[in-house]
Design a protein around this motif. Structure first.
Motif, PDB file in Angstrom:
ATOM      1  N   TYR A   4      13.162   8.136   9.240  1.00 35.01           N
ATOM      2  CA  TYR A   4      13.052   8.183   7.780  1.00 35.01           C
ATOM      3  C   TYR A   4      14.395   8.561   7.155  1.00 35.01           C
ATOM      4  N   VAL A   5      15.068   9.529   7.762  1.00 34.48           N
ATOM      5  CA  VAL A   5      16.357   9.962   7.227  1.00 34.48           C
ATOM      6  C   VAL A   5      17.383   8.846   7.324  1.00 34.48           C
ATOM      7  N   THR A  31      19.071  13.207  14.481  1.00 36.78           N
ATOM      8  CA  THR A  31      18.787  12.678  13.155  1.00 36.78           C
ATOM      9  C   THR A  31      19.896  11.782  12.626  1.00 36.78           C
ATOM     10  N   ASP A  79      13.263  14.202  -1.172  1.00 32.11           N
ATOM     11  CA  ASP A  79      12.481  14.353   0.047  1.00 32.11           C
ATOM     12  C   ASP A  79      13.053  13.397   1.086  1.00 32.11           C
ATOM     13  N   ASP A  80      12.749  13.651   2.352  1.00 26.90           N
ATOM     14  CA  ASP A  80      13.338  12.812   3.396  1.00 26.90           C
ATOM     15  C   ASP A  80      12.536  11.550   3.677  1.00 26.90           C
ATOM     16  N   ASP A  81      11.343  11.412   3.082  1.00 27.24           N
ATOM     17  CA  ASP A  81      10.504  10.241   3.361  1.00 27.24           C
ATOM     18  C   ASP A  81      10.329   9.374   2.118  1.00 27.24           C
ATOM     19  N   ILE A 108      19.232  16.818   1.022  1.00 31.77           N
ATOM     20  CA  ILE A 108      18.027  16.334   1.699  1.00 31.77           C
ATOM     21  C   ILE A 108      17.640  17.326   2.791  1.00 31.77           C
ATOM     22  N   THR A 136      15.204  18.273   5.871  1.00 36.68           N
ATOM     23  CA  THR A 136      14.391  17.442   6.756  1.00 36.68           C
ATOM     24  C   THR A 136      14.000  18.223   7.999  1.00 36.68           C
ATOM     25  N   GLU A 140      19.020  19.961   8.336  1.00 36.49           N
ATOM     26  CA  GLU A 140      18.005  19.701   9.356  1.00 36.49           C
ATOM     27  C   GLU A 140      17.500  21.018   9.911  1.00 36.49           C
ATOM     28  N   LEU A 194      22.779  17.121   4.346  1.00 36.26           N
ATOM     29  CA  LEU A 194      21.550  16.985   5.127  1.00 36.26           C
ATOM     30  C   LEU A 194      21.281  18.305   5.844  1.00 36.26           C
TER      31      LEU A 194
END
Length: 687
Positions: free
Chosen positions: A408-409, A440, A483-485, A400, A402, A430, A428
């Protein structure tokens, strides 16, 4: 216990009362002994459709379901070393292929003891292993596979034979038309495999009676497209279908997914041909097969160029002699039926500009043709492979990328923690181009999750680069990009794994919908072949490494998914679109893993249009006519949005922007090496 080649087989089971399949022995086979105790396994034939049979692996004790490791201990059979008689060797080779295919598709055992649910065409297969020191494995394919084969010479059928129960009989031909005979055979033999081959290629073909063993489910069609170079037969179709990865030349050393079904050799099940429909309006057999493939992939048909249909390497001279291009008449009708009348005009103009041919007559005649009726569309649903009851036993990492979306995450990580098939690890990435923060995913939250969270913070921004970093840090068999959303149902990961197992593909795209929509309509659809990758995709990690990750030269160009998918396909991986468990894409208004990317042409006057990155990605894979087809489309689209009286002023501006885009695209070096490892890499500190 001795092995046997089955001629019939049936069986059923219920908890506490297991009945073995009944089988009539065709001839005994000596099987090797086991190196140790093996689980007691029974494979029962299961009728999935009127035209196809599959497998179910059932444990004799429903209270003690077997594991993949236990099944892996089942002894294999090697006809070259185990001392089998010559007449038994071929049957055992067939058995080995089916057995290995079954072992690759083991799934977790549910309460009823079923371990495997897999389709293998209309083969009837039985396997039995006893739990004893000298346990023996018996696995063989029924000789009751029905095949009808048509030999073609210079576009006409010369002989047709039918084989069932090991007996082969010749069939009297009704017409001198290959198309007429093919359509009639599909109707007259609805439970048979229909094979076709060019007479000139016959000495180099594998025994056609073995071809069905290569078909993994009823919607597969195997053919020799990459050997015939069918992409050259429809070269001018690239003027219209300029986005298609299927018009690119494919490899000949592996199975390759393409809807360009070859007329020089192939096999598929009659039920699939009848369900998709055969268009008798075409005059060339190749055009009928291309039309079948194009429509079929939109309904779930899985056509593959399969080198296994050959028993050796066919001489290049013979293959080149079999490359008969589609006539303009056939191409015009194919475009009319599949793309519509407006694209006929586009193809005609493009042919005149770039091929120095103006097929006005063919286009006009095709424009007056209607759409052919297809009577069997309702049959396609019954041919789709049955998904396993539970997800296969495997490992999955989730990647993911982001940027600035902590809430959202967090919601996405909670969705992943509720999956019925949990991932091994969530990676993740970031992106924090400013000061690095730990907002996050704090360590206290990560400790509550039922999987490892590999949380990396980087001091740069880039979708391709972030994904590549995540892929480089992955270690599981499968990788899921998200996607993160997005928001997920609890069954999404299990569903994607089931689809990959049932259809035996390397990549599966999930379907997304927006908050203003509902996913109900998507959920009712069956999986089907997809041209490329999307934002949510599950794929084997091994094929990703073979494909060499995302091309970082496409950063900021919004085409990296498509280009990566093209390379997956060229590597031999099929990609399915699986909408049965839709994903809610929130389309968050800001953040994400994208940020305005500063390209070197940002101050160029005039600004290059379209994006040089977009032109580079096309030049990287697409042949010349596909690139010219896109150029014509782009120019006509720009002019179409401009009043005609402004064209004298707009045309020079469009030309300057196009030339600038071409110049910058040429400066993007294809051989530029960009490291996957990222600078400023940090992990979040613990709370």
């Amino acid at each position: 216990m001795g092995g046997s080649l089955l001629s019939t087989g049936a069986g059923s089971s219920s908890s506490g009362n297991w009945r073995r399949a009944q089988a009539r022995l065709a001839f005994p086979l000596q099987a090797p002994t086991s190196v140790g105790p093996v689980p007691d396994v029974l494979v029962l034939p299961r009728s999935s459709t009127a035209a196809a049979f599959g497998l179910s692996v059932v444990g004799t004790d429903p209270e003690t379901p077997h594991t993949a490791e236990g099944l892996g201990r089942c002894p294999g059979t090697d006809a070259s070393t185990a001392g089998y008689s010559p007449e038994s060797t071929q049957a055992l080779e067939v058995a080995n292929r089916v057995y290995q295919r079954a072992m690759e598709r083991v799934v977790r055992s549910p309460a009823d003891g079923v371990l495997l649910d897999a389709g293998f065409g209309n083969h009837k297969v039985i396997s039995e292993v006893r739990d004893e020191p000298n346990g023996l494995l018996s696995l063989a394919m029924s000789s009751h596979v029905e095949i009808v084969a048509m030999c073609i010479r210079h576009g006409q059928p010369v002989r047709i034979w039918h084989q069932a129960g090991g007996e082969r009989q010749f069939i009297a031909m009704r017409t001198q038309s290959v198309i007429g005979e093919f359509i009639w055979l599909a109707e007259a033999y609805p439970d048979a495999y229909i094979a076709w081959f060019d007479e000139r290629l016959e000495p180099f073909l594998r025994d056609i009676s073995e071809w069905p063993t290569l078909v993994r489910h009823s919607l597969e069609v195997l053919h020799l497209s990459c050997f015939q170079r069918c992409d050259l037969m429809v070269e001018s179709l690239g003027l219209v279908d300029f986005d298609s990865p299927f018009l690119l030349p494919g490899p000949t050393d592996r199975r390759y997914p393409t809807w360009l079904i070859s007329p020089i050799g192939g096999i598929g099940h009659a039920s699939a041909f009848r369900a998709v429909g055969l268009d008798a309006g075409f005059k060339q057999f190749s055009a009928l097969l291309f039309d079948l493939g194009y429509r079929g992939i939109q309904q779930g048909l899985c056509p593959y160029s399969e080198p296994g249909l050959l028993r050796g390497e066919a001489p290049s001279g013979i293959l080149q002699g079999l490359q008969e291009p589609l006539s303009d008449t056939s191409l015009a009708l194919l475009i009319r039926r599949r793309f519509g009348r407006k694209w006929l005009f586009f193809w005609t103009v493009g042919s005149g500009l770039f091929r120095r041919a103006w097929p006005w007559k063919e286009a006009l005649k095709a424009s007056m043709m209607g759409h052919a009726p297809y009577r069997g569309a309702h049959l396609i649903a019954s041919l789709h492979p049955v998904l396993p009851l539970e997800a296969p036993i495997t490992s999955v990492d989730v990647v993911i990328p982001t940027l600035g979306r902590p809430e959202y995450v967090k919601n996405l990580l909670e969705d992943l923690s509720k999956q019925t098939a949990l991932p091994n690890k969530v990676i993740l990435i970031e992106q924090a181009p400013g000061p690095l923060t730990a907002g996050t995913a704090p360590e206290s939250f990560k400790k509550t999750l039922p999987f490892e969270v590999d949380h990396q913070v980087v001091g740069w921004v880039g979708a391709c680069r972030a994904r590549n970093l995540g892929l480089a840090r992955s270690s599981s068999d499968w990788v899921l990009l998200l996607d993160d959303d997005v928001r997920l149902t609890a069954s999404l990961l299990a569903y994607l794994l089931k689809v990959a197992a049932a259809y035996q593909v390397d990549a599966v795209n999930g379907a997304t919908y927006r908050p203003s929509e509902t996913g109900d309509a998507l959920a009712r659809q069956f999986p089907r072949v997809w041209h490329s990758c999307g934002g949510t995709i599950l794929f084997r990690r091994s094929v990703c490494h073979a494909t060499d990750f995302f091309d970082e030269r496409l950063e900021g160009g919004y085409g990296e998914d498509y280009e990566f998918g093209v390379r997956l396909r060229l590597n031999g991986s099929n990609i399915l679109y699986a909408p049965g468990d839709p994903i809610l894409h929130l389309k968050a208004p800001s953040g994400g893993f994208r940020q305005p990317f500063r390209h070197p042409w940002v101050n160029e006057v005039p600004q290059p249009r379209p994006s040089p990155i977009f032109l580079y990605s096309r030049a990287k894979h697409a042949p010349e006519l596909m690139q010219k087809g896109y150029a014509l489309y782009y120019w006509l689209k720009r002019l179409g949005s401009t009043p005609v009286y402004k064209w004298p002023w707009v045309l020079p501006a469009i030309r300057r922007q196009w030339k600038s885009a071409q110049r910058w695209a040429a400066r993007i070096k294809p051989d530029l090496e960009q490291p996957v490892a990222a600078p400023a890499l940090q992990q979040f500190p613990a709370d």
